[in-house]
Design a protein around this motif. Structure first.
Motif, PDB file in Angstrom:
ATOM      1  N   SER A  25       0.857  -1.170   0.000  1.00 47.60           N
ATOM      2  CA  SER A  25       0.000   0.000   0.000  1.00 47.60           C
ATOM      3  C   SER A  25       0.897   1.223   0.000  1.00 47.60           C
ATOM      4  CB  SER A  25      -0.931  -0.008   1.211  1.00 47.60           C
ATOM      5  OG  SER A  25      -0.179   0.122   2.398  1.00 47.60           O
ATOM      6  N   LEU A  26       0.564   2.186  -0.796  1.00 47.66           N
ATOM      7  CA  LEU A  26       1.383   3.390  -0.905  1.00 47.66           C
ATOM      8  C   LEU A  26       1.149   4.297   0.285  1.00 47.66           C
ATOM      9  CD1 LEU A  26       0.790   4.134  -4.693  1.00 47.66           C
ATOM     10  CD2 LEU A  26       2.809   3.104  -3.649  1.00 47.66           C
ATOM     11  N   ALA A  27       2.141   5.117   0.616  1.00 48.19           N
ATOM     12  CA  ALA A  27       1.978   6.115   1.669  1.00 48.19           C
ATOM     13  C   ALA A  27       0.888   7.104   1.254  1.00 48.19           C
ATOM     14  CB  ALA A  27       3.302   6.844   1.902  1.00 48.19           C
ATOM     15  N   PRO A  28       0.231   7.746   2.241  1.00 44.76           N
ATOM     16  CA  PRO A  28      -0.838   8.686   1.903  1.00 44.76           C
ATOM     17  C   PRO A  28      -0.379   9.730   0.882  1.00 44.76           C
ATOM     18  CG  PRO A  28      -0.832   8.288   4.251  1.00 44.76           C
ATOM     19  CD  PRO A  28       0.391   7.590   3.692  1.00 44.76           C
ATOM     20  N   GLY A  29      -1.225  10.024  -0.058  1.00 44.25           N
ATOM     21  CA  GLY A  29      -0.918  11.053  -1.053  1.00 44.25           C
ATOM     22  C   GLY A  29      -0.262  10.519  -2.306  1.00 44.25           C
ATOM     23  N   PHE A  30       0.308   9.328  -2.211  1.00 39.05           N
ATOM     24  CA  PHE A  30       0.976   8.766  -3.383  1.00 39.05           C
ATOM     25  C   PHE A  30      -0.001   7.928  -4.193  1.00 39.05           C
ATOM     26  CE2 PHE A  30       4.448   9.902  -0.667  1.00 39.05           C
ATOM     27  CZ  PHE A  30       5.373  10.414  -1.558  1.00 39.05           C
ATOM     28  N   ARG A  31       0.117   8.072  -5.497  1.00 37.41           N
ATOM     29  CA  ARG A  31      -0.765   7.343  -6.401  1.00 37.41           C
ATOM     30  C   ARG A  31       0.071   6.690  -7.488  1.00 37.41           C
ATOM     31  NH1 ARG A  31      -3.700   8.769  -2.802  1.00 37.41           N
ATOM     32  NH2 ARG A  31      -5.011  10.604  -2.723  1.00 37.41           N
ATOM     33  N   PHE A  32      -0.439   5.612  -8.016  1.00 33.82           N
ATOM     34  CA  PHE A  32       0.157   5.049  -9.221  1.00 33.82           C
ATOM     35  C   PHE A  32      -0.736   5.446 -10.379  1.00 33.82           C
ATOM     36  CE2 PHE A  32       1.070   1.238 -12.032  1.00 33.82           C
ATOM     37  CZ  PHE A  32       2.345   1.671 -12.379  1.00 33.82           C
ATOM     38  N   HIS A  33      -0.356   6.507 -11.044  1.00 32.23           N
ATOM     39  CA  HIS A  33      -1.146   7.050 -12.150  1.00 32.23           C
ATOM     40  C   HIS A  33      -0.263   7.188 -13.385  1.00 32.23           C
ATOM     41  CE1 HIS A  33      -4.402   9.207  -9.480  1.00 32.23           C
ATOM     42  NE2 HIS A  33      -4.575   7.906  -9.561  1.00 32.23           N
ATOM     43  N   PRO A  34       0.169   6.057 -13.930  1.00 34.20           N
ATOM     44  CA  PRO A  34       1.061   6.133 -15.093  1.00 34.20           C
ATOM     45  C   PRO A  34       0.338   6.651 -16.329  1.00 34.20           C
ATOM     46  CG  PRO A  34       0.349   3.879 -14.733  1.00 34.20           C
ATOM     47  CD  PRO A  34      -0.178   4.672 -13.576  1.00 34.20           C
ATOM     48  N   THR A  35       1.078   7.340 -17.166  1.00 37.13           N
ATOM     49  CA  THR A  35       0.543   7.736 -18.464  1.00 37.13           C
ATOM     50  C   THR A  35       0.612   6.532 -19.402  1.00 37.13           C
ATOM     51  OG1 THR A  35       2.714   8.404 -19.275  1.00 37.13           O
ATOM     52  CG2 THR A  35       1.414  10.089 -18.138  1.00 37.13           C
ATOM     53  N   ARG A  54      12.415  -0.298 -11.058  1.00 34.33           N
ATOM     54  CA  ARG A  54      12.812   0.356  -9.812  1.00 34.33           C
ATOM     55  C   ARG A  54      11.890  -0.072  -8.686  1.00 34.33           C
ATOM     56  NH1 ARG A  54      13.144   6.664 -10.266  1.00 34.33           N
ATOM     57  NH2 ARG A  54      13.125   6.373  -8.030  1.00 34.33           N
ATOM     58  N   PHE A  55      10.634  -0.268  -9.022  1.00 33.21           N
ATOM     59  CA  PHE A  55       9.658  -0.692  -8.024  1.00 33.21           C
ATOM     60  C   PHE A  55       8.711  -1.667  -8.703  1.00 33.21           C
ATOM     61  CE2 PHE A  55       5.686  -0.360  -5.715  1.00 33.21           C
ATOM     62  CZ  PHE A  55       6.125  -0.483  -4.414  1.00 33.21           C
ATOM     63  N   ALA A  57       5.687  -2.759  -9.395  1.00 32.75           N
ATOM     64  CA  ALA A  57       4.343  -2.219  -9.192  1.00 32.75           C
ATOM     65  C   ALA A  57       3.239  -3.070  -9.801  1.00 32.75           C
ATOM     66  CB  ALA A  57       4.258  -0.801  -9.776  1.00 32.75           C
ATOM     67  N   LEU A  77      -0.287  -3.455  -6.000  1.00 30.35           N
ATOM     68  CA  LEU A  77      -0.546  -2.230  -5.239  1.00 30.35           C
ATOM     69  C   LEU A  77      -1.960  -2.244  -4.699  1.00 30.35           C
ATOM     70  CD1 LEU A  77       1.001   0.467  -7.615  1.00 30.35           C
ATOM     71  CD2 LEU A  77       1.922  -0.311  -5.430  1.00 30.35           C
TER      72      LEU A  77
ATOM     73  N   GLY B  29       5.439   6.560 -13.330  1.00 28.81           N
ATOM     74  CA  GLY B  29       4.035   6.247 -13.081  1.00 28.81           C
ATOM     75  C   GLY B  29       3.550   6.657 -11.709  1.00 28.81           C
ATOM     76  N   ARG B  31       2.984   9.242  -8.638  1.00 22.47           N
ATOM     77  CA  ARG B  31       2.771  10.667  -8.463  1.00 22.47           C
ATOM     78  C   ARG B  31       2.500  10.949  -6.987  1.00 22.47           C
ATOM     79  NH1 ARG B  31       4.209  10.256 -13.128  1.00 22.47           N
ATOM     80  NH2 ARG B  31       2.878  10.079 -14.945  1.00 22.47           N
ATOM     81  N   PRO B  34      -1.652  14.260  -3.278  1.00 14.15           N
ATOM     82  CA  PRO B  34      -2.473  14.122  -2.071  1.00 14.15           C
ATOM     83  C   PRO B  34      -3.774  14.920  -2.180  1.00 14.15           C
ATOM     84  CG  PRO B  34      -0.697  15.681  -1.708  1.00 14.15           C
ATOM     85  CD  PRO B  34      -0.462  15.082  -3.070  1.00 14.15           C
ATOM     86  N   GLU B  38      -5.868  14.447   2.935  1.00 10.44           N
ATOM     87  CA  GLU B  38      -4.604  13.773   3.274  1.00 10.44           C
ATOM     88  C   GLU B  38      -3.545  14.782   3.725  1.00 10.44           C
ATOM     89  OE1 GLU B  38      -4.557   9.820   0.391  1.00 10.44           O
ATOM     90  OE2 GLU B  38      -4.119  11.768  -0.491  1.00 10.44           O
ATOM     91  N   ARG B  54       5.624   7.833   6.931  1.00 12.12           N
ATOM     92  CA  ARG B  54       6.084   6.609   6.257  1.00 12.12           C
ATOM     93  C   ARG B  54       7.113   6.946   5.210  1.00 12.12           C
ATOM     94  NH1 ARG B  54       1.392   3.161   3.764  1.00 12.12           N
ATOM     95  NH2 ARG B  54       3.218   2.295   2.715  1.00 12.12           N
TER      96      ARG B  54
END
Lengths: 172, 172
Positions: A25-35, A54-55, A57, A77, B29, B31, B34, B38, B54
């Protein structure tokens, strides 16, 4: 029910990690929003090339062995976004990307609209197909709100990687 | 020039890490997007409470000692988004959040519109103020495209944390 989506960057790679990584789970505020461009030129291309990320995902699943509602649990994720990303091998018979239905146990994914081009530095590197899940059997299936976007590399891009003929399991 | 933004979750905390963490670029990917909620209930509240994060996504700066164009370099996260997030202590004379101009060396930030409420579980936990950077000196400054959103905790939320009177450096 809202409009839910499954994002599926397709690949024909069949490599599976011997030990599955635990969900993250990502830290608050972080999103996986790839183009679209990032999905194709970074995630999909590296996956097909066998290069590391690198990660880590995006997990690998066989999309057509799952019903749409079961896919969220298989995502690497854990997010509150109603979107999930997977790598999935395409069976050869689906490789032409045509109008063929792609069946699951309880329904099928049906392409809608035309494939769109995904560009990187002004060259076309991938194609994006949108599919809608229908429950039941074609042609009597009932349209649902599940949407999947499938990305694949262009043949030209596959040739650039050099996997075109040397890895016969890669089928497009 | 596009509309650029500086996001500023304010806090009166003056703690500074003895060793500044190096800037971080996110994997493709990913971002940092928040929500207002948040920013207030996680980032700002934990910052004021002295609780750890975190992931250390937001650096501390003195916003009014920098010109807007110099802030990007001070961001913890290096992204292609034209948005940056900072913690910054508010000087007491600015603490009432009123119409006062907040001066930098070459201009000032001027509030625009009314403060908006930020809610968490139906209670108001913070306030969001939008400011626009003007170059020059009031009242003759020239409006620019730099926009800052400033978040602060409500006094009630500060009392819940228990920092209202015990930490006199916290000024709102």
């Amino acid at each position: 029910m809202g409009r839910e989506s499954v994002f599926l960057p397709t690949t024909a790679s069949t490599t599976v990690n011997p030990v599955a990584a635990p969900p993250t789970s990502l830290a608050p505020g972080f999103r996986f929003h790839p183009t679209d461009e990032e999905l194709v030129i970074y995630y999909l291309k590296r996956k097909v090339s066998g290069k590391p990320f690198r990660f880590d995902a995006i997990s690998e699943v066989d999309i057509y062995r799952s019903e749409p509602g079961d896919l969220a649990d298989k995502s690497r994720l854990k997010t509150r976004d109603q979107e999930w990303y997977f790598f999935s091998a395409l069976d050869k018979k689906y490789g032409n990307g045509g109008r063929m239905n792609r069946a699951t146990g309880k329904g099928y994914w049906k392409a809608t609209g035309n494939d769109r081009q995904v560009k990187h530095e002004e060259r076309v590197v991938g194609l994006k197909k949108t599919l809608v899940f229908h429950s039941g059997r074609a042609p009597d299936g009932k349209r649902t709100n599940w949407v999947m976007h499938e990305y694949r590399l262009t043949e030209k891009e596959m040739e650039r990687i050099g996997t075109g003929s040397s890895q016969p399991q890669v089928r497009f």
